[in-house]
Enzyme design. Sequence first.
Site, PDB file in Angstrom:
ATOM      1  N   ASN A 177     -38.984 -33.341  13.927  1.00  0.00           N
ATOM      2  CA  ASN A 177     -39.134 -31.882  13.931  1.00  0.00           C
ATOM      3  C   ASN A 177     -38.244 -31.336  15.043  1.00  0.00           C
ATOM      4  OD1 ASN A 177     -40.214 -29.160  14.527  1.00  0.00           O
ATOM      5  ND2 ASN A 177     -41.726 -29.728  12.971  1.00  0.00           N
ATOM      6  N   LYS A 178     -37.472 -30.322  14.738  1.00  0.00           N
ATOM      7  CA  LYS A 178     -36.468 -29.805  15.674  1.00  0.00           C
ATOM      8  C   LYS A 178     -36.982 -28.683  16.571  1.00  0.00           C
ATOM      9  CE  LYS A 178     -33.380 -32.606  14.137  1.00  0.00           C
ATOM     10  NZ  LYS A 178     -33.330 -33.886  14.796  1.00  0.00           N
TER      11      LYS A 178
END
Length: 161
Positions: free
Chosen positions: A40-41
């Site tokens: 997840n960024k």
Amino acid sequence: MNRISSFPPIVSEDSKILILGSVPGIKSLEMQEYYAHPQNKFWRILFALFQEDFTADYAEKMELLKKNKIAVWDVIDSCERKGSLDTEIKNEAHHDILQLLQDFPSIKVIFCNGQKSFKTLRKILPDDLKIPILVLASTSPAYTIPYQQKLKDWSVLKSFL
């Protein structure tokens, strides 16, 4: 299918921005941390936007939010879901976002991390709400646009500080 629950909000008296996700994924629930999945960024984007060196340390992530007057929560309080995909969410109950906004009047804008949080929020908030609501590209690995495109999309956040 198990019922899962979200976390308490991360918010302070001087929060200006509220970022809303849908509900934590499996890895986040295991770790008891927002956006814990390594792909997840979310955190990488925030650290990049504020030109800080990325760290995996959750306490330092919380400090980044506080320093930049950002609150984080989820629209969904609890739901049933198999896996981590938003498309699998069933029987959802919502957080009282309106109450949070009343309790923290310094919040001036809401950013939704992806379409699910945005569409759900639109269902539960009054139409005459005076706070802008913007939807951003989901930071989830399930949303497969390139990181640089996500980063560019999220850069609008800084204009509200």
